[in-house]
Write an enzyme that holds these catalytic residues in place. Structure first.
Site, short mmCIF file in Angstrom:
data_model
loop_
_atom_site.label_atom_id
_atom_site.label_comp_id
_atom_site.label_asym_id
_atom_site.label_seq_id
_atom_site.Cartn_x
_atom_site.Cartn_y
_atom_site.Cartn_z
N ARG A 230 61.09 90.39 74.06
CA ARG A 230 60.91 91.88 74.11
C ARG A 230 62.39 92.38 73.76
NH1 ARG A 230 58.54 89.68 78.94
NH2 ARG A 230 56.19 90.06 78.93
N LYS B 234 59.52 90.49 82.51
CA LYS B 234 58.42 90.44 83.55
C LYS B 234 58.15 89.30 84.33
CE LYS B 234 56.47 94.33 81.19
NZ LYS B 234 55.13 94.79 80.63
N HIS C 153 58.38 95.75 69.28
CA HIS C 153 56.92 95.16 69.85
C HIS C 153 56.08 94.72 68.71
CE1 HIS C 153 56.34 94.36 74.16
NE2 HIS C 153 54.95 94.41 73.76
N ARG D 3 56.79 91.17 68.00
CA ARG D 3 56.35 90.62 69.23
C ARG D 3 54.80 90.18 69.16
NH1 ARG D 3 57.10 88.80 74.37
NH2 ARG D 3 55.44 89.25 76.13
N HIS E 139 54.20 85.60 79.29
CA HIS E 139 52.96 86.46 79.99
C HIS E 139 52.93 86.03 81.34
CE1 HIS E 139 51.26 88.19 76.07
NE2 HIS E 139 52.18 88.99 76.35
N TYR F 161 44.61 88.78 71.89
CA TYR F 161 44.92 88.14 70.64
C TYR F 161 44.19 87.52 70.05
CZ TYR F 161 49.68 90.17 71.53
OH TYR F 161 50.73 91.01 71.92
#
Length: 322
Positions: free
Chosen positions: A171, A196, A267, A270, A293, A302
């Site tokens: 990120r 995150k 992004h 990413r 994640h 995805y």
């Protein structure tokens, strides 16, 4: 020239800046203190909400002078304008409405606005996995990286940033906060503090990524003991590279490829990394860990863009089964 001169004079303390007034600034400052002290939100989240609420409060002042007379109709007009005028997606508008709802609940408790105003806010319905991630093809990512290889000092820095975004799917904030001690050169490891996730992650340091970072550190980065972040601005006063600067680096170079994608920021790289991995047959669990994640549900979208497998299905001979 003006921008760089202004930074220089500001560092010397010779520049007197006129602070632009913020609509209902006392309300906004008090809410920021509440988010920081009571809710314990991160500074990144607080800053993001600050920008959103500043625009919201400015819109209110333009429509009426008194915050105490704020009505659901005015709030609805502002939210609808986000979609119809500013052309934001429904998901973005939904997040915006959530921010306003939280702020207005606090405003109600403080007696700044009418009661039950927050409960009248209606956000657009967003369906789960309704849209595909927007990303360039991996061949375009390779072109992007190839076009960034040169002896230019700016290109040397930008190439290292692009490699981290593309290879590790980092990120934007993870790149800007990467520190010198996060690279273990002896054991060829890179330690990432995911934006995150609470605990850090450790990955093998790719040879090409390591060489790109080392070249930047050797030839470009200022030798400052006070700053531990790897990526700094190119001009004095040297400071931490902002997320906005990284966005401009990626956006400018992606647009030069003359490709059509929804978003041209970091992004997108990413997303390209995740799509490339799934097309290479990497499992969702491995991709989820690679991207940092928290759940597989975030990664599962995805699977919808696994073009390689979809083409194999399309070419499958169904004659014997019909």
């Amino acid at each position: 020239m003006i921008r760089n001169a202004a930074r220089w004079f500001k560092m010397l303390g010779c520049l007197q800046e006129t602070k632009q007034p913020i609509s209902f600034e006392e309300y906004l400052n008090q809410y920021i203190s509440y988010m920081r002290q009571e809710q314990g939100l991160s500074e990144c989240t607080i800053l993001s909400r600050f920008y959103q609420l500043r625009i919201f409060l400015t819109s209110i002042e333009q429509k009426q002078q008194e915050f105490t007379k704020l009505t659901p109709l005015i709030v609805d007009e502002i939210i609808i304008g986000k979609h119809d005028i500013d052309h934001h997606s429904r998901r973005t508008v939904q997040l915006y409405a959530s921010i306003l709802r939280s702020f207005l609940r606090y405003a109600e408790d403080q007696g700044w606005c009418p009661k039950h105003l927050a409960s009248t806010i209606k956000a657009p319905r967003v369906y789960r996995d309704e849209s595909l991630p927007s990303a360039p093809y991996w061949s375009d990512v390779k072109r992007l990286l190839a076009n960034s290889v040169s002896d230019s000092l700016v290109d040397i820095r930008d190439y290292a940033i692009l490699m981290l975004l593309s290879v590790y799917g980092m990120r934007c904030s993870e790149v800007t906060h990467l520190r010198l001690e996060d690279i273990d050169w002896e054991n060829e490891l890179i330690h990432l503090q995911r934006a995150k996730r609470c605990k850090p992650q450790t990955f093998p340091l790719s040879k090409t990524v390591g060489e790109a970072i080392l070249r930047y550190l050797t030839l470009v980065r200022p030798k400052l003991r006070t700053s531990r972040e790897i990526f700094l601005s190119m001009y004095v006063p040297y400071k931490l590279l902002s997320s906005a600067a990284v966005y401009q680096i990626v956006s400018k170079r992606l647009k030069k490829l003359n490709i059509t994608i929804k978003h041209y920021g970091p992004h997108a790289l990413r997303h390209a990394c995740a799509t490339h991995l799934i097309n290479e047959g990497i499992s969702l669990k491995e991709i989820s860990d690679h991207l940092g994640h928290r759940t597989l549900d975030t990664t599962r979208i995805y699977a919808k863009v696994d073009l390689t497998t979809l083409r194999k299905v399309a070419e499958f001979d169904m004659g014997g089964l019909l």
